[in-house]
Write a protein that holds these residues in place. Structure first.
Motif, mmCIF file in Angstrom:
data_model
loop_
_atom_site.group_PDB
_atom_site.id
_atom_site.type_symbol
_atom_site.label_atom_id
_atom_site.label_comp_id
_atom_site.label_asym_id
_atom_site.label_seq_id
_atom_site.Cartn_x
_atom_site.Cartn_y
_atom_site.Cartn_z
ATOM 1 N N ARG A 159 37.424 10.980 27.881
ATOM 2 C CA ARG A 159 36.663 12.019 28.565
ATOM 3 C C ARG A 159 35.954 11.521 29.828
ATOM 4 N NH1 ARG A 159 33.593 16.044 24.761
ATOM 5 N NH2 ARG A 159 34.402 17.404 26.415
ATOM 6 N N LEU A 160 35.938 10.206 30.046
ATOM 7 C CA LEU A 160 35.222 9.639 31.184
ATOM 8 C C LEU A 160 36.115 8.685 31.960
ATOM 9 C CD1 LEU A 160 31.829 8.708 29.436
ATOM 10 C CD2 LEU A 160 32.243 10.686 30.906
ATOM 11 N N LEU A 183 30.878 7.544 37.680
ATOM 12 C CA LEU A 183 31.311 8.200 36.448
ATOM 13 C C LEU A 183 31.732 9.631 36.741
ATOM 14 C CD1 LEU A 183 31.388 7.283 33.449
ATOM 15 C CD2 LEU A 183 29.282 8.570 33.118
ATOM 16 N N SER A 184 32.917 9.995 36.277
ATOM 17 C CA SER A 184 33.439 11.360 36.429
ATOM 18 C C SER A 184 33.885 11.883 35.075
ATOM 19 C CB SER A 184 34.605 11.386 37.417
ATOM 20 O OG SER A 184 34.187 11.006 38.714
ATOM 21 N N ILE A 198 37.977 16.506 39.673
ATOM 22 C CA ILE A 198 37.129 16.569 38.490
ATOM 23 C C ILE A 198 35.678 16.343 38.897
ATOM 24 C CG2 ILE A 198 38.962 15.878 36.914
ATOM 25 C CD1 ILE A 198 37.838 13.047 36.938
ATOM 26 N N VAL A 199 34.768 16.737 38.028
ATOM 27 C CA VAL A 199 33.344 16.653 38.324
ATOM 28 C C VAL A 199 32.897 15.197 38.354
ATOM 29 C CG1 VAL A 199 31.046 17.164 37.426
ATOM 30 C CG2 VAL A 199 32.810 18.921 37.390
ATOM 31 N N GLU A 200 32.216 14.818 39.434
ATOM 32 C CA GLU A 200 31.636 13.482 39.553
ATOM 33 C C GLU A 200 30.166 13.564 39.166
ATOM 34 O OE1 GLU A 200 32.058 10.206 42.928
ATOM 35 O OE2 GLU A 200 30.561 11.727 43.471
ATOM 36 N N LEU A 201 29.776 12.776 38.189
ATOM 37 C CA LEU A 201 28.391 12.797 37.708
ATOM 38 C C LEU A 201 27.553 11.708 38.361
ATOM 39 C CD1 LEU A 201 26.266 13.982 35.809
ATOM 40 C CD2 LEU A 201 27.087 12.434 34.025
ATOM 41 N N GLU A 261 33.510 8.211 22.060
ATOM 42 C CA GLU A 261 34.597 9.075 22.532
ATOM 43 C C GLU A 261 34.101 10.257 23.351
ATOM 44 O OE1 GLU A 261 33.365 10.374 18.396
ATOM 45 O OE2 GLU A 261 33.816 8.488 19.445
ATOM 46 N N ASP A 262 32.797 10.436 23.429
ATOM 47 C CA ASP A 262 32.256 11.548 24.212
ATOM 48 C C ASP A 262 31.481 11.011 25.411
ATOM 49 O OD1 ASP A 262 33.227 13.819 22.717
ATOM 50 O OD2 ASP A 262 31.849 13.229 21.119
#
Length: 609
Positions: free
Chosen positions: A84-85, A99-100, A114-117, A185-186
């Motif tokens: 997921r990352l 981190l995305s 994808i969203v970049e955090l 995993e999350d």
């Protein structure tokens, strides 16, 4: 319906309208934290000092002055790759700074990234996490690893679900520091910091964690903020079971004076909690061990426009020849209800409250739970909203039944009430007394018809909150052009309700208020038909207000999330059906078509049986 009942319904509807306008014009202030400003001075009597946001911004900082340390050259990086990352961390400071989120795109476009955090210093909106040790008595900042310390990768190659990594740094004076980072995993990272003391003297130091965000606007505003009154964006602090929310404007009040020690909003946490930044759908949170005491702080550096949250744990005493370690966690990801709930079950105190449930949380939480489970069965959020509406109407049916029965009885009493009016003449007190006696005799409650409407107001706001703030509704499709129920209706008269290949006017534009979509149009029609179950009021002013009300609401709610409009249409349709069938079962036959015709003629129509 008599004048008194109509007045109550009219007052309720107008109150609902006033509440909407009031919330738009005068949004409620964010809660003010109760703690006082204080210095980050000591932990358990040992003097410690964590790096300020300014210290964390020297690497790659374009605005660094000549008097500051020069930026380090590009440091080696360690890849992060989980289901997921994706991203990396820098060996400079050991920062988790890239981190995305693989599961989320920025938009519905096929080529959307994808969203970049998180992003490193030097990017447009630097946002990162770093860890370290604040030196205690007898140690200096050069004895412990800092924000720019170059670490060595001692173990591992890529940080993954089953592949943790270990970083190491030797200070050259008998202290060896290690940092082991793991990820599930999350979205949860585990960070274990240890220090090995090979000297012949006891040392003390306090482990800390920092989240830093660089603001780019003139006032330190972060890019991409919604700045919407119904949504909290900023700092969240859970301190011993009490949640505080501080928006970015208030964080700027905790400015760091470059000539003084860092001032901050400080929370002394005794039995556990967490602190971090929250956006609309994403969140980063520092989470010390369950039940641990720590100091949490939020502050701002106006020189570089950097927001900072931090946790400082109690000072560890490391005896000669021993090793001490501490483990904390970092959440960095999407605010998914199921995921966050699982972390709460694993011991993160009240973590589910990191989702902004709002004032009506006692309704918002169960409404979301019900919607989430319906969607798990149906697999389509649009039909799930309609299913939720059916269930809510079923729960409220006993009250609705009494309401509509009361309204039908009021129709039956209409001839007697007209006779009372004629007998009383201009004596309104006599007329009111006569009507109250009639209501008591016939066991009729004139206000009963308003109760379902009153109950709909908090339900409406709760569902609005659910649709607006929960990530489960983000980009949730229904059918055809309705591919994001958290966004306004994408159809418009301008593109012939989605049949033509061009887009509808932007929701924030004036054109969008004129060229409304198919859902707001259906909303207005459903409200208008519901009105036609009863004749127009005899009072011309009331008749005019009632006549305009559906179309005013049609334009007002047209810019709301389409999922909310779907709910309102379904609610109106079910209400119309219930009211029509119940009133017929009580002997009153609503003349819908007759009332429509009389409305066009602008003359009130008398009741029919």
């Amino acid at each position: 319906m008599d004048d008194q009942n109509k007045n109550l319904i009219l007052a309720t509807a107008l109150s609902f309208l006033v509440i909407l306008v009031w919330f738009v014009l005068f949004p409620p202030p964010e809660p003010t934290p109760t703690t006082e400003q204080a210095e980050i001075a000591s932990i358990e009597g040992n003097e410690v000092q964590t790096p300020s946001a300014a210290d964390t911004g020297t690497v790659g900082e374009a605005t660094a002055s000549a008097t500051e340390a020069e930026a380090e050259p590009e440091a080696p990086r360690v890849s992060i790759d989980t289901p997921r990352l994706t991203g990396s961390l820098s060996l400079a400071g050991g920062r988790i700074d890239e981190l995305s989120l693989k599961d989320y795109k920025v938009s519905l476009a096929e080529d959307s990234p994808i969203v970049e955090l998180l992003s490193p210093v030097g990017s447009d909106s630097a946002y990162y996490a770093l860890y370290g040790w604040a030196p205690g008595a007898g140690l200096s900042v050069t004895d412990v690893p800092g924000p720019n310390t170059l670490w060595t990768l001692e173990q591992g190659e890529t940080l993954g679900v089953d592949t943790p990594i270990t970083l190491a740094w030797d200070n050259g004076n008998g202290l060896t520091f290690r940092r082991t980072i793991a990820v599930d995993e999350d979205y949860m990272f585990s960070v274990t910091q240890s220090v090995e003391n090979t000297t012949d003297a006891e040392v003390g130091m306090a482990p800390y964690g920092i989240l830093a965000r660089h603001g780019m606007g003139e006032d330190g505003d972060l890019p991409g903020l919604k700045n919407f009154f119904i949504l909290h964006e900023g700092v969240m602090v859970m301190s011993d079971g009490v949640l505080d929310e501080i928006d970015y404007g208030d964080v700027r009040d905790f400015d760091i004076d470059p000539n003084e020690r860092a001032q901050a909003e400080v929370y002394q946490v005794k039995e556990g909690g967490w602190i971090g930044f929250t956006d609309h759908y994403w969140m980063t949170t520092l989470i010390p061990a369950e039940g641990a005491a720590f100091k949490a702080a939020a502050k701002y550096d106006s020189r570089r426009k950097i927001y900072q949250t931090e946790t400082v744990l109690p000072t560890l005493t490391v005896a000669p020849g021993t090793t001490e370690e501490v483990t904390t966690r970092l959440f960095a990801g999407a605010k998914e209800w199921e995921t966050i709930r699982e972390y709460q079950a694993e011991g993160v105190q009240k973590f589910i409250d990191s989702i902004d449930w709002g004032w009506f949380y006692f309704l918002t939480k169960p409404i979301f739970w019900l919607l989430h489970n319906i969607n798990a069965l149906i697999g389509n959020m649009g039909w799930s909203i309609i299913g939720l509406t059916l269930i809510i109407k079923a729960i409220l049916f006993p009250l609705a039944f009494k309401s509509y029965v009361s309204m039908a009885k009021m129709k039956e009493l209409q001839p007697q009430m007209e006779a009372l009016k004629e007998a009383a003449g201009d004596d309104r007190q006599k007329m009111q007394q006569g009507m109250m006696e009639l209501y008591k005799k016939e066991k009729v409650n004139p206000a009963a018809g308003c109760l379902p409407i009153l109950l709909q107001i908090p339900i409406f706001f709760s569902l609005y909150k659910v649709i607006f703030v929960t990530i489960e509704l983000r980009q949730a499709p229904w059918f055809g052009p309705f591919q994001d129920l958290s966004a306004p209706d994408p159809t418009s008269i301008f593109n012939f309700f989605g049949l033509l290949p061009w887009a509808a006017p932007a929701p924030e534009s004036l054109m969008a208020l004129i060229f409304i979509g198919i859902l707001p149009l259906l909303l207005g029609i459903s409200m208008w038909l519901q009105q036609k179950l009863n004749p127009a009021p005899t009072d011309p002013t009331q008749a005019m207000i009632f006549a305009w009300m559906p179309w005013v609401f049609m334009f007002m709610l047209g810019g709301f999330a389409s999922g909310l409009v779907v709910y309102w249409i379904a609610n109106n349709t079910i209400t119309f059906t219930q009211q029509y069938l119940i009133m017929r079962s009580q002997g009153y036959k609503p003349d819908v078509f007759g009332n429509i015709k009389s409305g066009f003629k602008r003359t009130p129509k008398t009741d029919n049986k």
